[in-house]
Design a protein around this motif. Structure first.
Motif, PDB file in Angstrom:
ATOM      1  N   GLU A 240       0.729  -1.388  -0.141  1.00 35.01           N
ATOM      2  CA  GLU A 240       0.065   0.152  -0.050  1.00 35.01           C
ATOM      3  C   GLU A 240       0.742   1.447   0.104  1.00 35.01           C
ATOM      4  O   GLU A 240       0.726   2.289  -0.733  1.00 35.01           O
ATOM      5  N   LYS A 241       1.780   1.330   0.708  1.00 35.51           N
ATOM      6  CA  LYS A 241       2.651   2.431   0.808  1.00 35.51           C
ATOM      7  C   LYS A 241       3.732   2.612  -0.215  1.00 35.51           C
ATOM      8  O   LYS A 241       3.605   3.703  -0.740  1.00 35.51           O
ATOM      9  N   TYR A 242       4.315   1.655  -0.831  1.00 34.94           N
ATOM     10  CA  TYR A 242       5.217   2.040  -1.750  1.00 34.94           C
ATOM     11  C   TYR A 242       4.983   1.391  -3.156  1.00 34.94           C
ATOM     12  O   TYR A 242       5.654   1.988  -4.480  1.00 34.94           O
ATOM     13  N   LEU A 243       3.963   0.624  -3.206  1.00 35.56           N
ATOM     14  CA  LEU A 243       3.521   0.397  -4.466  1.00 35.56           C
ATOM     15  C   LEU A 243       2.224   1.117  -4.852  1.00 35.56           C
ATOM     16  O   LEU A 243       1.679   1.064  -6.012  1.00 35.56           O
ATOM     17  N   ARG A 244       1.852   1.712  -3.880  1.00 37.96           N
ATOM     18  CA  ARG A 244       0.462   2.612  -4.022  1.00 37.96           C
ATOM     19  C   ARG A 244      -0.940   1.497  -4.631  1.00 37.96           C
ATOM     20  O   ARG A 244      -1.680   2.099  -5.154  1.00 37.96           O
ATOM     21  N   MET A 245      -0.854   0.397  -3.733  1.00 37.95           N
ATOM     22  CA  MET A 245      -1.772  -0.695  -4.343  1.00 37.95           C
ATOM     23  C   MET A 245      -2.955  -0.384  -3.303  1.00 37.95           C
ATOM     24  O   MET A 245      -2.677  -0.023  -2.087  1.00 37.95           O
TER      25      MET A 245
ATOM     26  N   ARG B  47      -5.841  -2.487  -0.962  1.00 40.09           N
ATOM     27  CA  ARG B  47      -6.266  -3.709  -0.379  1.00 40.09           C
ATOM     28  C   ARG B  47      -7.982  -3.841  -0.595  1.00 40.09           C
ATOM     29  O   ARG B  47      -8.528  -3.049  -0.076  1.00 40.09           O
ATOM     30  N   ARG B  48      -8.170  -4.934  -1.168  1.00 38.44           N
ATOM     31  CA  ARG B  48      -9.649  -5.072  -1.522  1.00 38.44           C
ATOM     32  C   ARG B  48     -10.163  -6.062  -0.402  1.00 38.44           C
ATOM     33  O   ARG B  48      -9.746  -7.033   0.066  1.00 38.44           O
TER      34      ARG B  48
END
Length: 148
Positions: free
Chosen positions: A140-145, A147-148
């Motif tokens: 979430e922080k570094y790949l800017r993904m 989570r669903r």
């Protein structure tokens, strides 16, 4: 000081403490979240915690159960403690890539850095070098993904 504060100071994750001490991760999570009290733990659990953290049982018993609720939940820096070197290197490369892209610079290797970091996170998670919680935090922080 709480157990979570103590772990942060020692740069140890709850997952690492579980592995080192042999105490179930859920027990450590419950203590850190304030759902369980250190005073209600068995002497064996307190002894295992003390041995794993390199301190006395008295020091463990002196840890406060007062929790800062939202502060602990929003303080996620501990999730970056104890990362393997190959993962730290990948994180650093991705941070630099995002810095360049966000500044509008032309950077053609960002996709390589992205895939490298994604692979490093997955490798560390599968090999139990980091917890699933840490893996998702890094995604979430570094790949800017998301989570669903």
């Amino acid at each position: 000081m709480t157990l979570q504060n103590y772990l942060n100071r020692k740069k140890i994750t709850k997952y690492q403490l579980s592995k080192i001490s042999g105490i179930p991760k859920t027990t450590i999570l419950d203590i850190c979240a304030g759902r369980s009290s250190i005073e209600r733990c068995s002497a064996k659990t307190v002894q295992q915690l003390a041995k794993a953290l390199g301190c006395s049982m008295e020091e463990i018993m002196a840890l406060s159960n007062e929790q800062a609720g939202d502060r602990i939940n929003s303080d996620t820096e501990y999730l970056e403690c104890g990362l393997p070197d190959f993962l730290k290197n990948s994180v650093d490369k991705m941070e630099e890539a995002w810095r360049k892209l966000d500044a509008g610079e032309k950077y053609l290797r960002w996709d390589c850095d992205y895939c490298d970091l994604q692979s490093a996170i997955n490798t560390a998670e599968v090999n139990q070098m980091i917890s699933s919680e840490q893996a998702w935090y890094l995604r979430e922080k570094y790949l800017r993904m998301e989570r669903r």
